[in-house]
Scaffold this active site. Structure first.
Site, PDB file in Angstrom:
ATOM      1  NE  ARG A   1       9.015   6.982   8.484  1.00 47.17           N
ATOM      2  CZ  ARG A   1       8.349   7.938   7.837  1.00 47.17           C
ATOM      3  NH1 ARG A   1       7.128   7.703   7.367  1.00 47.17           N
ATOM      4  NH2 ARG A   1       8.889   9.124   7.663  1.00 47.17           N
TER       5      ARG A   1
ATOM      6  CG  ASP B   1       1.491   9.060   1.114  1.00 50.04           C
ATOM      7  OD1 ASP B   1       0.879   7.997   1.321  1.00 50.04           O
ATOM      8  OD2 ASP B   1       2.003   9.724   2.033  1.00 50.04           O
TER       9      ASP B   1
ATOM     10  CD  GLU C   1       4.542   0.964   4.827  1.00 41.97           C
ATOM     11  OE1 GLU C   1       5.692   0.828   4.350  1.00 41.97           O
ATOM     12  OE2 GLU C   1       4.021   2.071   5.013  1.00 41.97           O
TER      13      GLU C   1
HETATM   14  O1  LIG Z   1       5.661  10.012   6.295  1.00 42.79           O
HETATM   15  C1  LIG Z   1       5.251   9.941   4.985  1.00 42.79           C
HETATM   16  C2  LIG Z   1       3.789   9.566   4.849  1.00 42.79           C
HETATM   17  O2  LIG Z   1       3.547   8.443   5.674  1.00 42.79           O
HETATM   18  C3  LIG Z   1       2.209   8.008   5.772  1.00 42.79           C
HETATM   19  O3  LIG Z   1       1.806   7.291   4.633  1.00 42.79           O
HETATM   20  C4  LIG Z   1       2.066   5.917   4.609  1.00 42.79           C
HETATM   21  O4  LIG Z   1       1.838   5.277   5.860  1.00 42.79           O
HETATM   22  C5  LIG Z   1       0.520   5.382   6.400  1.00 42.79           C
HETATM   23  C6  LIG Z   1       0.498   4.571   7.676  1.00 42.79           C
HETATM   24  O5  LIG Z   1       0.678   3.212   7.436  1.00 42.79           O
HETATM   25  C7  LIG Z   1      -0.524   4.865   5.404  1.00 42.79           C
HETATM   26  O6  LIG Z   1      -1.807   5.203   5.879  1.00 42.79           O
HETATM   27  C8  LIG Z   1      -0.313   5.496   4.033  1.00 42.79           C
HETATM   28  O7  LIG Z   1      -1.160   4.818   3.151  1.00 42.79           O
HETATM   29  C9  LIG Z   1       1.140   5.297   3.600  1.00 42.79           C
HETATM   30  O8  LIG Z   1       1.336   5.834   2.330  1.00 42.79           O
HETATM   31  C10 LIG Z   1       1.233   9.124   6.044  1.00 42.79           C
HETATM   32  O9  LIG Z   1      -0.102   8.658   5.981  1.00 42.79           O
HETATM   33  C11 LIG Z   1       1.415  10.262   5.063  1.00 42.79           C
HETATM   34  O10 LIG Z   1       0.507  11.289   5.324  1.00 42.79           O
HETATM   35  C12 LIG Z   1       2.855  10.730   5.217  1.00 42.79           C
HETATM   36  O11 LIG Z   1       3.053  11.859   4.445  1.00 42.79           O
END
Ligand SMILES: OC[C@H]1O[C@H](O[C@H]2O[C@H](CO)[C@@H](O)[C@H](O)[C@H]2O)[C@H](O)[C@@H](O)[C@@H]1O
Length: 625
Positions: free
Chosen positions: A214, A370, A578
C-alpha cells in the site's frame, strides 16, 4: 526562579536562526519568529498557524493550516476532496477486512473531467460492484501513475557483495533480497507533472524505491534504510538519485515531506536526509554530491528549528535549552485515513476537540511511529494522543546527528564558519539531551512531557516528574550516535554505553526475535509485540560502535535474531515484511490501522546492512533456533 540564560549557540548567519531571538517570541506577536527567511511554502503554513493562534489558546491546533496546506495551486486539492468523498462512499459498501482508505486517495483521475467524476459518484452506492464500476470508469488503479524503473547499476550478483557471508543458504537469500530493489524501483509517470490536477502523487525528478504494497510512493525515513541497503548492493547511482528526490522536496516545500503525495504536505517524518548524504559520501567519496545537496540541508535544518518544532526549556540549574518536538501543520482527518480519523473523533463532541485530536493524529504520523502508547496521555485511549506535548528522545538524536553532519560537510567544502556554528549547535543539543532527557536512575534517555496548560509559548521549567518512565525501544536510540562520532569524545562513552546496554537487557524489550517497540500491547502497530527494522538497526549500530566488546557481541545477538526472523518469514511467505512479531521467530507483525504489508524497503535494507556488518559464517544456523 533563576534568570534565563540564552543558549550558548548562535546559528544566525549559518541558518538564519538565532536562538537568542527565540526567547523574544514571548513578547512578540505569535508566529514563526525562529525562522526569519523561511521557504515560501513554510511561510504559508506559518501564517496559517499565526491566524489560528490569534484567536485561540496555544493548546489549540493550527486550524487554518488545513486550508493553507491542502491547496498547492495546481488543482490537486479538488481531486483530493473528491477522493475523500469516494473513500467515504466506498467504505459503506466494502467489506471491512478489504477496505483500505488509502487506496481511494491514491487513485489517479483518467481524464481532466473532474466535474463529471464528481457528478457520477454514486451517493450512496447500491453495492460494491456499482462502486467498482464507477472507479473503473473515472480512475486508474492506485499506483498506476508510477512506472517500473530499471536501475542501471543493478547487477544480479554484484562484485564484492557481502564478502563475510559464507553460508550458502544465507548468501542465496541475501541475493534474493538484493533482487527486490528491481521490484521496488519506480519512476513517476510523465502524466503526473503534465497534469498534477489528476494525481495526488507528486512529481519527482528521479527514480524512487518505494516501501511496497500500500506504500506506493517514496517515504522519508524509510529511505534512510533503503539507502543503506542500496549501498550494500553497490547501487551507488540509484542511492544518489533516490536521495536527490528528497532534496527536490526540500527545495520545493522547505522540508522533506512524510511521503511524496499531496496529502503528506502538512508534515515531515524523522529527519535523516543528512545521514543518507553522509553514508553515500562515505561509500563513494563524491564531494560534488555533498556540494549539490548542502544548501538543502541548511534549509531543512531551518524547518526543524522553526517555532512549529522548537521547544525552549530551562533545566534545574537555570540553563536554557532548545529541543525539538513533532508537530504537523494540520487539524483535519488525514486524507489517507480519513474514515478512521472521523470514526475516532466521533467519540468527542465539540468541533474544537475534534480539531485538536486531528492535529495530534497528524503530528503522531510525523513521528513515523504511528501509533503507539508512547504518544498517549492515557493509553490505550487514542483520543488522548498528545504528541506535540512531548520532547522525543529519538527526534533530538536525529537532529543532533543532522547538526554534526552539516558541520562535517561544511568543513569538507571549505565553509569553516558554518562548520564551527553547527558544531557548537550540536554541542548545545548534546548538553540539552543530557540535561533534559537523560535519566541517570533508569540509565535510559526518556521522552519529556511538556505542560498542556497553554504555556507552550514560553520557556518551560524542567520538572523531574515529567519524564515518561515507561519503557520504549526509542529510549535507547541515542546510542546510535556512537556510530557517527568523529570526535574523540563519544556521545555516550564506552562506560555509559555499557550501562545503557545493561538497562536495555533488564528492560524486557529483548525477545526471541528482536527488540520490542514497547512493553505495552495496545493493538497499535508501534507497540508490543511488534519490532521494527529501523529500531533494531539504530540500537545495534550504536552498541556495535560503543567501543565495548561486550556491547558489540550484544549488537550481533540482536542482528542474528532479526536476520533469522526475516529469513524464516521470507521462506514461509515468500516476502519481506514491514515489521515482525518479536515474540515468535518467523512471524510478521500486525495491529494498527492497515493490514500486513510486504515488500519491504527498510526491512530489506536492514537485513543487508546487518549481513554486511556481521557476516554469516558457514556453520551458523539461519533458521529459528
Ligand atoms: O496510512 C497510515 C500511515 O502510514 C504511514 O506510516 C507507516 O508507514 C510508513 C511507510 O512505511 C512509515 O514511514 C511509518 O513509520 C509507518 O508508521 C505514513 O507514514 C503515515 O503518515 C500514515 O498516516
Amino acid at each position: 526562579m533563576p534568570a534565563a540564560r540564552a543558549p550558548p549557540v548562535s546559528l544566525a548567519s549559518a541558518t538564519d536562526w538565532n536562538p537568542e531571538r527565540k526567547h523574544r517570541f514571548k513578547r512578540r506577536p505569535r508566529g514563526m519568529v525562529g525562522l526569519p527567511h523561511p521557504h515560501p511554502h513554510v511561510v504559508v503554513l506559518a501564517l496559517a498557524l499565526l491566524l489560528i493562534r490569534a484567536t485561540t489558546a496555544m493548546t489549540s491546533p493550527p486550524a487554518a493550516a488545513a486550508a493553507a496546506t491542502d491547496d498547492d495551486g495546481d488543482g490537486s486539492h479538488a481531486l483530493l476532496a473528491l477522493l475523500q468523498r469516494v473513500q467515504a462512499e466506498a467504505e459503506r459498501v466494502t467489506p471491512p477486512d478489504v477496505f483500505d482508505p488509502k487506496r481511494y486517495v491514491d487513485l489517479p483521475l483518467l481524464t481532466g473531467d473532474l466535474r463529471a467524476a464528481e457528478a457520477a459518484l454514486p451517493r450512496p452506492a447500491a453495492s460494491l460492484a456499482e462502486m467498482e464500476a464507477y472507479l473503473a470508469r473515472f480512475f486508474g488503479e492506485a499506483g498506476s501513475d508510477l512506472v517500473a524503473a530499471d536501475p542501471r547499476d543493478f547487477h544480479a550478483d554484484p562484485p564484492g557483495f557481502l564478502p563475510r557471508v559464507e553460508s550458502r543458504e544465507a548468501r542465496a537469500w541475501a541475493l534474493e533480497v538484493h533482487a527486490l530493489w528491481k521490484l521496488l524501483a519506480r519512476r513517476v509517470a510523465p502524466d503526473v507533472a503534465a497534469h498534477p490536477e489528476r494525481h495526488t502523487l507528486l512529481p519527482l525528478p528521479g527514480a524512487v524505491v518505494i516501501p511496497g504494497a500500500r506504500f506506493r510512493e517514496v517515504y522519508y525515513w524509510d529511505t534512510y534504510w533503503v539507502i543503506r541497503g542500496l549501498l550494500v548492493s553497490k547501487m551507488y547511482d540509484t542511492a544518489k538519485e533516490v536521495t536527490l528526490n528528497l532534496v527536490y522536496l526540500v527545495e520545493k516545500y522547505g522540508f522533506v515531506l512524510n511521503g511524496a503525495r499531496s496529502y503528506y504536505t502538512n508534515r515531515s517524518e524523522p529527519p535523516l536526509l543528512s545521514s543518507m548524504i553522509l553514508d553515500i559520501y562515505k561509500a563513494t567519496g563524491d564531494l560534488d554530491f555533498v556540494r549539490r545537496t548542502f544548501s538543502s540541508l541548511l534549509k531543512e535544518h531551518r524547518f526543524w528549528m522553526s517555532e512549529v518544532h522548537n521547544v525552549v526549556i530551562m533545566d534545574k540549574h537555570g540553563q536554557v535549552h532548545n529541543l525539538c518536538r513533532y508537530q504537523a501543520m494540520w487539524n483535519k482527518p488525514r486524507p489517507e485515513s480519513a474514515t478512521i480519523d472521523v470514526h475516532l473523533a466521533s467519540k468527542l463532541t465539540s468541533a474544537a476537540a475534534k480539531e485538536k485530536l486531528y492535529h495530534q493524529v497528524a503530528s503522531t504520523a510525523e513521528s513515523g511511529c504511528d501509533f503507539s502508547s508512547r504518544w498517549m496521555r492515557n493509553s490505550p485511549d487514542m483520543t488522548t494522543l498528545a504528541t506535540t506535548f512531548i520532547i522525543p528522545v529519538d527526534l533530538n538524536t536525529f537532529i543532533f546527528k543532522m547538526e554534526r553532519d552539516i558541520a562535517f560537510f561544511a568543513k569538507l567544502i571549505g565553509e569553516n564558519a558554518t562548520s564551527d556554528k553547527f558544531l557548537e549547535a550540536s554541542k548545545a543539543r548534546h548538553i540539552a539531551i543530557d540535561s533534559i532527557l537523560w535519566n541517570s536512575e533508569m540509565e535510559q534517555w526518556l521522552d519529556y512531557w511538556i505542560p498542556t496548560d497553554g504555556n507552550s509559548e514560553g520557556v518551560y521549567q524542567w520538572k523531574p516528574d515529567s519524564h515518561n518512565r515507561n519503557i520504549f525501544a526509542s529510549n535507547f536510540i541515542p546510542l546510535w550516535l556512537n556510530a557517527h562520532n568523529s570526535e574523540p569524545v563519544q556521545f555516550a562513552d564506552e562506560a555509559k554505553s555499557v550501562r545503557v546496554m545493561r538497562s536495555l537487557q533488564r528492560s524486557g524489550l529483548l525477545r526471541a526475535a528482536g527488540i520490542a517497540t514497547s512493553l505495552s500491547n495496545t493493538s497499535q502497530q508501534w507497540d508490543f509485540p511488534n519490532g521494527w527494522p529501523p529500531v533494531q538497526h539504530l540500537i545495534a549500530e550504536g552498541l556495535l560502535n560503543s567501543g565495548s566488546e561486550e556491547a558489540k557481541k550484544f549488537a550481533e545477538d540482536i542482528a542474528t535474531r532479526w536476520v533469522r526472523t526475516n529469513y524464516v518469514a521470507y521462506k514461509s511467505t515468500d516476502a519481506m515484511h514491514e515489521k515482525y512479531d518479536v515474540e515468535i521467530c518467523g512471524k510478521s507483525g500486525g495491529g494498527g490501522e492497515y493490514s500486513r504489508q510486504t515488500g519491504f524497503g527498510w526491512s530489506n535494507g536492514v537485513v543487508l546492512s546487518f549481513l554486511e556488518e556481521f557476516g554469516w559464517p558457514q556453520d551458523k544456523e539461519i533458521g529459528c533456533s
